[in-house]
Design an enzyme around this catalytic site. Structure first.
Site, PDB file in Angstrom:
ATOM      1  N   CYS A 116      -2.200 -11.188   5.970  1.00  0.00           N
ATOM      2  CA  CYS A 116      -3.839 -11.807   6.291  1.00  0.00           C
ATOM      3  C   CYS A 116      -4.293 -13.070   5.903  1.00  0.00           C
ATOM      4  CB  CYS A 116      -4.703 -10.827   5.057  1.00  0.00           C
ATOM      5  SG  CYS A 116      -4.477  -8.960   5.140  1.00  0.00           S
ATOM      6  N   HIS A 256     -11.663 -14.218   4.514  1.00  0.00           N
ATOM      7  CA  HIS A 256     -11.094 -13.108   4.951  1.00  0.00           C
ATOM      8  C   HIS A 256     -11.709 -11.589   4.684  1.00  0.00           C
ATOM      9  CE1 HIS A 256      -8.160  -9.754   5.728  1.00  0.00           C
ATOM     10  NE2 HIS A 256      -7.603  -9.743   4.503  1.00  0.00           N
ATOM     11  N   ASN A 286     -10.645  -4.153   7.605  1.00  0.00           N
ATOM     12  CA  ASN A 286      -9.746  -5.403   7.420  1.00  0.00           C
ATOM     13  C   ASN A 286      -8.551  -5.059   8.648  1.00  0.00           C
ATOM     14  OD1 ASN A 286      -7.358  -6.838   6.606  1.00  0.00           O
ATOM     15  ND2 ASN A 286      -7.460  -5.941   4.513  1.00  0.00           N
TER      16      ASN A 286
HETATM   17  O1  UT7 Z   1      -5.857  -7.920   2.972  1.00  0.00           O
HETATM   18  C1  UT7 Z   1      -5.218  -8.166   2.124  1.00  0.00           C
HETATM   19  C2  UT7 Z   1      -5.812  -7.891   0.632  1.00  0.00           C
HETATM   20  N1  UT7 Z   1      -6.442  -6.934   0.455  1.00  0.00           N
HETATM   21  C3  UT7 Z   1      -6.994  -6.838  -0.846  1.00  0.00           C
HETATM   22  O2  UT7 Z   1      -7.362  -7.660  -1.582  1.00  0.00           O
HETATM   23  C4  UT7 Z   1      -7.706  -5.280  -1.208  1.00  0.00           C
HETATM   24  C5  UT7 Z   1      -8.070  -5.468  -2.596  1.00  0.00           C
HETATM   25  N2  UT7 Z   1      -8.435  -4.272  -3.067  1.00  0.00           N
HETATM   26  C6  UT7 Z   1      -9.551  -3.588  -2.725  1.00  0.00           C
HETATM   27  O3  UT7 Z   1     -10.221  -4.062  -1.898  1.00  0.00           O
HETATM   28  C7  UT7 Z   1      -9.978  -2.277  -3.727  1.00  0.00           C
HETATM   29  O4  UT7 Z   1      -8.940  -2.266  -4.737  1.00  0.00           O
HETATM   30  C8  UT7 Z   1      -9.766  -0.871  -3.058  1.00  0.00           C
HETATM   31  C9  UT7 Z   1     -11.136  -0.853  -1.844  1.00  0.00           C
HETATM   32  C10 UT7 Z   1      -8.639  -0.789  -2.238  1.00  0.00           C
HETATM   33  C11 UT7 Z   1     -10.307   0.047  -3.884  1.00  0.00           C
HETATM   34  O5  UT7 Z   1     -11.189   0.186  -4.797  1.00  0.00           O
HETATM   35  P1  UT7 Z   1     -11.247   0.064  -6.150  1.00  0.00           P
HETATM   36  O6  UT7 Z   1     -12.615   0.017  -6.629  1.00  0.00           O
HETATM   37  O7  UT7 Z   1     -10.090  -0.765  -6.808  1.00  0.00           O
HETATM   38  O8  UT7 Z   1     -10.773   1.474  -6.474  1.00  0.00           O
HETATM   39  P2  UT7 Z   1      -9.469   2.154  -7.040  1.00  0.00           P
HETATM   40  O9  UT7 Z   1      -8.150   2.150  -6.411  1.00  0.00           O
HETATM   41  O10 UT7 Z   1      -9.661   1.741  -8.600  1.00  0.00           O
HETATM   42  O11 UT7 Z   1      -9.907   3.842  -7.225  1.00  0.00           O
HETATM   43  C12 UT7 Z   1     -11.174   4.449  -7.863  1.00  0.00           C
HETATM   44  C13 UT7 Z   1     -11.050   5.887  -7.681  1.00  0.00           C
HETATM   45  C14 UT7 Z   1      -9.718   6.363  -7.923  1.00  0.00           C
HETATM   46  O12 UT7 Z   1      -9.925   7.603  -8.436  1.00  0.00           O
HETATM   47  P3  UT7 Z   1      -9.858   8.100  -9.982  1.00  0.00           P
HETATM   48  O13 UT7 Z   1      -8.468   7.658 -10.355  1.00  0.00           O
HETATM   49  O14 UT7 Z   1     -10.814   6.867 -10.713  1.00  0.00           O
HETATM   50  O15 UT7 Z   1     -10.187   9.265 -10.226  1.00  0.00           O
HETATM   51  C15 UT7 Z   1      -9.180   6.722  -6.494  1.00  0.00           C
HETATM   52  O16 UT7 Z   1      -8.598   7.714  -6.289  1.00  0.00           O
HETATM   53  O17 UT7 Z   1     -11.339   5.885  -6.144  1.00  0.00           O
HETATM   54  C16 UT7 Z   1     -10.570   7.079  -5.865  1.00  0.00           C
HETATM   55  N3  UT7 Z   1     -10.255   6.563  -4.214  1.00  0.00           N
HETATM   56  C17 UT7 Z   1     -11.257   6.904  -3.213  1.00  0.00           C
HETATM   57  N4  UT7 Z   1     -12.100   7.848  -3.476  1.00  0.00           N
HETATM   58  C18 UT7 Z   1     -12.823   8.416  -2.343  1.00  0.00           C
HETATM   59  C19 UT7 Z   1      -9.416   5.892  -3.616  1.00  0.00           C
HETATM   60  N5  UT7 Z   1      -9.852   5.934  -2.350  1.00  0.00           N
HETATM   61  C20 UT7 Z   1     -10.818   6.561  -2.030  1.00  0.00           C
HETATM   62  C21 UT7 Z   1     -11.520   6.898  -0.940  1.00  0.00           C
HETATM   63  N6  UT7 Z   1     -12.538   7.955  -1.160  1.00  0.00           N
HETATM   64  N7  UT7 Z   1     -11.273   6.576   0.319  1.00  0.00           N
END
Ligand code: UT7
Length: 329
Positions: A116, A256, A286
């Site tokens: 990226c 980005h 993205n």
């Molecule tokens: O481009 C290169 C660089 N990329 C990045 O820097 C990406 C950086 N990361 C992010 O943008 C975020 O971490 C994400 C958008 C990927 C995820 O957001 P988050 O706030 O960090 O969520 P998380 O991974 O901590 O997940 C929170 C909850 C989890 O459930 P529990 O364990 O709390 O019950 C996940 O299972 O959200 C759940 N979850 C979803 N729920 C509904 C994860 N994906 C989804 C989804 N729909 N699509």
């Protein structure tokens, strides 16, 4: 008149595939909701390439737009750099396929891989080659068909990505415009936070690779999130420092486009008003390196970026890699 030679962007062009995949469409595919995707990422919809439409097809269409805007002929291009993590094939380079499609027969061609963060990497290479007078007209295209390496059964990742291409033409200038500085960095120790484990020389294509879904993007999102904010802030500061500027000089930050919460946090830490941070991820998600280029190009084409504006790019991605750049438009 400033006698220093540097690279200047003289024309830009974007291409997005026709098919739109909305959050509501994704609700039918995995256990997710429009509300979760919008609040956690900011993405509403993304584009998906048609069957048979490869990275080089998208790249060539963006390149044709950029050539039109720059008012140059394909024969004038002497180097094509394609920034991608989804090449048409392992080899030859996607740049060679683009050359074929746009008929730039006088160009040398190569791909550049920095995930990226790839656009500042390509600007750094172009700046050096233009400063050294080795090349005069460089076509840089960031293009990715992330839908081809997205696991459509993994809700943690499939809601994030999209397909598209952004191109720009660089030429030498001795004016005070153009690329003023580029700052790059990497940390290979954290490669396993964002990667595609299968399909390369370590784990070549096999039934096992497919069964274990190793041909798809694996990501540890929340760990990446914190590093992304820090590195995108740092690389903006470092790039500004290289040309003796500060955040007060920024007219537009083009970050980005991975996550609206990352972008907002970066804007806040750089003390920028919202209107100085360009965001278009709600429409495209993205697209890896294509995100920064297409966002820059969109801001230019919509005249949000104007002549003499100081534009700062700030990027972060798999590798890990990061890169910032300062451009006087
Ligand atoms: O481009 C290169 C660089 N990329 C990045 O820097 C990406 C950086 N990361 C992010 O943008 C975020 O971490 C994400 C958008 C990927 C995820 O957001 P988050 O706030 O960090 O969520 P998380 O991974 O901590 O997940 C929170 C909850 C989890 O459930 P529990 O364990 O709390 O019950 C996940 O299972 O959200 C759940 N979850 C979803 N729920 C509904 C994860 N994906 C989804 C989804 N729909 N699509």
């Amino acid at each position: 008149m400033n006698k220093e030679i540097r690279a200047k962007i003289i024309g830009v062009g974007n291409y997005y595939p026709e098919k739109i995949l909305t959050n509501h469409d994704l609700e039918q595919m995995v256990d997710t909701s429009d509300e979760w995707i919008i609040t956690r990422t900011g993405v509403k919809e993304r584009r998906i390439a048609a069957p048979g439409e490869a990275t080089s097809h998208m790249a060539a269409k963006a390149a044709k737009e950029a050539m039109k805007n720059a008012q140059i002929l394909p024969s004038e291009i002497d180097l094509i750099i394609v920034v991608t993590v989804t090449p048409d094939m392992n080899f030859p380079s996607t740049a060679c396929f683009v050359q074929q499609r746009i008929k730039a027969s006088n160009a040398a061609c190569m791909d550049l891989s920095a995930a990226c963060a790839g656009f500042p990497y390509a600007l750094c290479v172009s700046q050096a080659l233009i400063k050294s007078a080795q090349y005069k007209t460089i076509l840089v295209i960031a293009a990715d068909k992330l839908s081809s390496i997205t696991d459509w059964k993994d809700r943690n990742t499939c809601v994030l990505f999209g397909d598209g291409a952004g191109a720009c033409i660089l030429r030498p200038t001795n004016s005070n415009k153009g690329v003023l500085s580029v700052y790059l960095g990497s940390d290979g120790r954290k490669a396993d936070l964002l990667y595609v484990p299968g399909g390369g020389s370590l784990n070549p294509a096999s039934y096992r690779i497919i069964d274990e879904r190793m041909q798809y993007i694996k990501m540890r999102g929340s760990e990446l999130f914190k590093i992304a904010v820090k590195k995108m802030v740092d690389c903006a500061h470092e790039a500004l420092k290289l040309c003796k500027m500060t955040t007060d000089d920024i007219d537009m930050l083009v970050p980005h486009q991975a996550n609206i919460r990352i972008i907002k946090a970066v804007g806040k830490r750089l003390n920028l008003e919202d209107k100085k941070v360009f965001i278009n991820l709600e429409k495209y998600g993205n697209m890896s390196a294509a995100s920064t280029v297409t966002a820059l190009n969109e801001a230019v084409l919509k005249k949000v970026i104007k002549s003499d504006d100081i534009v700062v790019l700030s990027t972060f991605g798999g590798g890990l890699t990061w890169g910032g750049a300062v451009i006087r438009w």
